[in-house]
Write a protein that holds these residues in place. Sequence first.
Motif, PDB file in Angstrom:
ATOM      1  N   PHE A 158      11.270  10.888   7.133  1.00  0.00           N
ATOM      2  CA  PHE A 158      12.536  11.501   6.747  1.00  0.00           C
ATOM      3  C   PHE A 158      13.664  11.107   7.698  1.00  0.00           C
ATOM      4  O   PHE A 158      13.579  11.329   8.908  1.00  0.00           O
ATOM      5  N   ASN A 159      14.716  10.528   7.136  1.00  0.00           N
ATOM      6  CA  ASN A 159      15.897  10.121   7.886  1.00  0.00           C
ATOM      7  C   ASN A 159      16.637  11.358   8.367  1.00  0.00           C
ATOM      8  O   ASN A 159      16.968  12.250   7.580  1.00  0.00           O
ATOM      9  N   ARG A 160      16.889  11.420   9.660  1.00  0.00           N
ATOM     10  CA  ARG A 160      17.488  12.626  10.242  1.00  0.00           C
ATOM     11  C   ARG A 160      18.983  12.745   9.950  1.00  0.00           C
ATOM     12  O   ARG A 160      19.532  13.852   9.982  1.00  0.00           O
ATOM     13  N   GLN A 161      19.651  11.629   9.699  1.00  0.00           N
ATOM     14  CA  GLN A 161      21.106  11.646   9.548  1.00  0.00           C
ATOM     15  C   GLN A 161      21.579  11.422   8.112  1.00  0.00           C
ATOM     16  O   GLN A 161      22.661  11.879   7.742  1.00  0.00           O
ATOM     17  N   HIS A 162      20.793  10.720   7.322  1.00  0.00           N
ATOM     18  CA  HIS A 162      21.238  10.337   5.987  1.00  0.00           C
ATOM     19  C   HIS A 162      20.287  10.898   4.930  1.00  0.00           C
ATOM     20  O   HIS A 162      19.129  10.499   4.847  1.00  0.00           O
ATOM     21  N   ARG A 163      20.812  11.812   4.155  1.00  0.00           N
ATOM     22  CA  ARG A 163      20.021  12.533   3.158  1.00  0.00           C
ATOM     23  C   ARG A 163      19.485  11.575   2.092  1.00  0.00           C
ATOM     24  O   ARG A 163      20.196  10.743   1.562  1.00  0.00           O
ATOM     25  N   ASN A 164      18.202  11.716   1.815  1.00  0.00           N
ATOM     26  CA  ASN A 164      17.518  11.004   0.739  1.00  0.00           C
ATOM     27  C   ASN A 164      17.479   9.486   0.916  1.00  0.00           C
ATOM     28  O   ASN A 164      17.443   8.726  -0.049  1.00  0.00           O
ATOM     29  N   LEU A 165      17.486   9.057   2.166  1.00  0.00           N
ATOM     30  CA  LEU A 165      17.122   7.685   2.507  1.00  0.00           C
ATOM     31  C   LEU A 165      15.879   7.792   3.379  1.00  0.00           C
ATOM     32  O   LEU A 165      15.924   8.378   4.463  1.00  0.00           O
ATOM     33  N   PHE A 166      14.772   7.240   2.915  1.00  0.00           N
ATOM     34  CA  PHE A 166      13.486   7.464   3.555  1.00  0.00           C
ATOM     35  C   PHE A 166      12.837   6.146   3.962  1.00  0.00           C
ATOM     36  O   PHE A 166      13.171   5.080   3.444  1.00  0.00           O
ATOM     37  N   CYS A 208      12.294   3.185   1.392  1.00  0.00           N
ATOM     38  CA  CYS A 208      12.048   1.839   1.911  1.00  0.00           C
ATOM     39  C   CYS A 208      10.574   1.737   2.297  1.00  0.00           C
ATOM     40  O   CYS A 208      10.123   2.427   3.207  1.00  0.00           O
ATOM     41  N   ALA A 209       9.839   0.877   1.599  1.00  0.00           N
ATOM     42  CA  ALA A 209       8.405   0.716   1.856  1.00  0.00           C
ATOM     43  C   ALA A 209       8.062  -0.765   1.883  1.00  0.00           C
ATOM     44  O   ALA A 209       7.113  -1.215   1.248  1.00  0.00           O
ATOM     45  N   THR A 210       8.849  -1.518   2.637  1.00  0.00           N
ATOM     46  CA  THR A 210       8.700  -2.978   2.643  1.00  0.00           C
ATOM     47  C   THR A 210       7.891  -3.506   3.818  1.00  0.00           C
ATOM     48  O   THR A 210       7.810  -4.708   4.026  1.00  0.00           O
ATOM     49  N   GLY A 211       7.276  -2.619   4.588  1.00  0.00           N
ATOM     50  CA  GLY A 211       6.320  -3.071   5.589  1.00  0.00           C
ATOM     51  C   GLY A 211       6.927  -3.446   6.927  1.00  0.00           C
ATOM     52  O   GLY A 211       8.142  -3.526   7.104  1.00  0.00           O
ATOM     53  N   THR A 212       6.027  -3.705   7.874  1.00  0.00           N
ATOM     54  CA  THR A 212       6.443  -3.894   9.273  1.00  0.00           C
ATOM     55  C   THR A 212       6.117  -5.278   9.830  1.00  0.00           C
ATOM     56  O   THR A 212       6.588  -5.619  10.906  1.00  0.00           O
ATOM     57  N   PRO A 230       0.795  -1.236   0.000  1.00  0.00           N
ATOM     58  CA  PRO A 230       0.000   0.000   0.000  1.00  0.00           C
ATOM     59  C   PRO A 230       0.823   1.281   0.000  1.00  0.00           C
ATOM     60  O   PRO A 230       0.528   2.208  -0.759  1.00  0.00           O
ATOM     61  N   CYS A 231       1.851   1.360   0.834  1.00  0.00           N
ATOM     62  CA  CYS A 231       2.635   2.595   0.908  1.00  0.00           C
ATOM     63  C   CYS A 231       3.477   2.808  -0.342  1.00  0.00           C
ATOM     64  O   CYS A 231       3.596   3.930  -0.840  1.00  0.00           O
ATOM     65  N   GLY A 232       4.077   1.739  -0.854  1.00  0.00           N
ATOM     66  CA  GLY A 232       4.837   1.867  -2.085  1.00  0.00           C
ATOM     67  C   GLY A 232       3.973   2.312  -3.245  1.00  0.00           C
ATOM     68  O   GLY A 232       4.386   3.127  -4.084  1.00  0.00           O
ATOM     69  N   LEU A 233       2.745   1.810  -3.310  1.00  0.00           N
ATOM     70  CA  LEU A 233       1.823   2.209  -4.372  1.00  0.00           C
ATOM     71  C   LEU A 233       1.390   3.666  -4.211  1.00  0.00           C
ATOM     72  O   LEU A 233       1.266   4.406  -5.189  1.00  0.00           O
ATOM     73  N   SER A 234       1.144   4.074  -2.979  1.00  0.00           N
ATOM     74  CA  SER A 234       0.786   5.474  -2.727  1.00  0.00           C
ATOM     75  C   SER A 234       1.872   6.406  -3.230  1.00  0.00           C
ATOM     76  O   SER A 234       1.597   7.412  -3.904  1.00  0.00           O
ATOM     77  N   LEU A 235       3.118   6.077  -2.919  1.00  0.00           N
ATOM     78  CA  LEU A 235       4.222   6.938  -3.347  1.00  0.00           C
ATOM     79  C   LEU A 235       4.389   6.904  -4.863  1.00  0.00           C
ATOM     80  O   LEU A 235       4.677   7.937  -5.483  1.00  0.00           O
ATOM     81  N   ALA A 236       4.225   5.726  -5.468  1.00  0.00           N
ATOM     82  CA  ALA A 236       4.355   5.630  -6.926  1.00  0.00           C
ATOM     83  C   ALA A 236       3.339   6.539  -7.613  1.00  0.00           C
ATOM     84  O   ALA A 236       3.662   7.212  -8.603  1.00  0.00           O
ATOM     85  N   ARG A 237       2.103   6.571  -7.105  1.00  0.00           N
ATOM     86  CA  ARG A 237       1.113   7.471  -7.687  1.00  0.00           C
ATOM     87  C   ARG A 237       1.542   8.924  -7.536  1.00  0.00           C
ATOM     88  O   ARG A 237       1.451   9.722  -8.484  1.00  0.00           O
TER      89      ARG A 237
END
Length: 456
Positions: free
Chosen positions: A335-343, A134-138, A13-20
Amino acid sequence: MTDRTYCIIGAGPCGLSLARAFRQAGVRYEQFERHSDVGGIWDTQNPGTPMYHSAHFVSSKTQSGFLGFPMPDDYPDYPSNRQILEYLRSFARTFGLYEGVRFGVSVRDVQPDGREWRVTFSDGQERTYAGVICATGTNWEPQVPTYPGTFTGEARHSVTYSHPDEFRGKRVLIVGAGNSGCDIACDAARNASAAFVSVRRGYHFIPKRVFGQPSDAFAAKGPHLPRTVERTVMQGLLKLVVGDLTRYGLPKPDHRLFESHPIVNDQLIHHLSHGDARIKPDIARFEGDEVVFRDGSRETIDLILYATGYTMNIPYARPYFEWRSERPDLYLTVFNRQHRNLFGLGYLETDAALYGMADWMSHMLTRYLQDQAQHPGETRPFDTLIRHDRTDLSGGPHVNSPRHAMYIEHRAYMQHLRTLCRRLGWSEPDTAALSTPVRPAAAPAATARGDLGVTA
């Protein structure tokens, strides 16, 4: 935007939301899914999914859909897992998301490469991206408790549970009374020769329907009261509708309403009141095929099913996330606080349906990347917020547990996002625009690497 490309890992679901969101904003991306189709945990054919035959949405259909894409009118109030899977695939078909996903490929490793990120895939390929989401779920790494003694019956985590037939002719103990644990306990109550539920603490139970309508829809229509007032009103209502649950053997909650994630289930109360299931305290030890409980009672058990939750993890990029109580500590949960553009996307505990919130998260992430592209090399106000803003979005105090360490109360969260949009001059998600599919103007040219980039 520029021709920089981002990597979306996962097509749940989250990966699809972002893809849209990316497609509609013209953000170039490549999306990878280890399974053979979209849907994440809602696909029972997806290896390792915790989904079981009787699983339904805990939130109701009118409160649970993606923005601009409501669930079908003919769906019941609480759709089944099969209906949710079809809804997700319909979402992907409607917005042309299938063509941007490479199936059957998982991610082995993510490493920083200067200001970019190098991703290694299961097929041995390596690709470099401007950013990774990263949208691989919990719900993939089960937590299994340990107890003194040896149990000689069958014991396994609920991630292995699929169908109520597994309980037939057995004396079954469900350990854990979260929403999934209560659902599975109802299956056991209807099918096992004896069903027991071991609980460590008391919970507040909210019925799925109040005054003839889904409880979350009822709450959404009502006035938004201050939390202290809302708690008093809801506790009074639950006292009238649900009553005193200690008469069924459930412990009295050791916390106030909304200080822990409530249980949205009324079937278990039905089964407890009819004697189809019994409540037991926490386990003290095992003695062969007997389970001894902390009150000294014991039961002969054939099958123990641990409905004890999951450990959030991002194994392919774990060193590059901060972890708090085994939850990634991300600004706005993204948003990753330490590493730019890793979400990260979807790594949260919340009191509301996720899909609409995921659309907001996707919107904020998309606007952030658009801002980067428009002002390359500059430090923007949002970058400072990512590093330093620690606004409490929990909605109030919660019980001291790992689950609630990073808890998000949806009302506080949404109010904060709207405030941020106004402060930054960003628009809010346009539901009407989101409902309109966007097709690529032309298929991106394939390269020697087999790029699957998609643009609007």
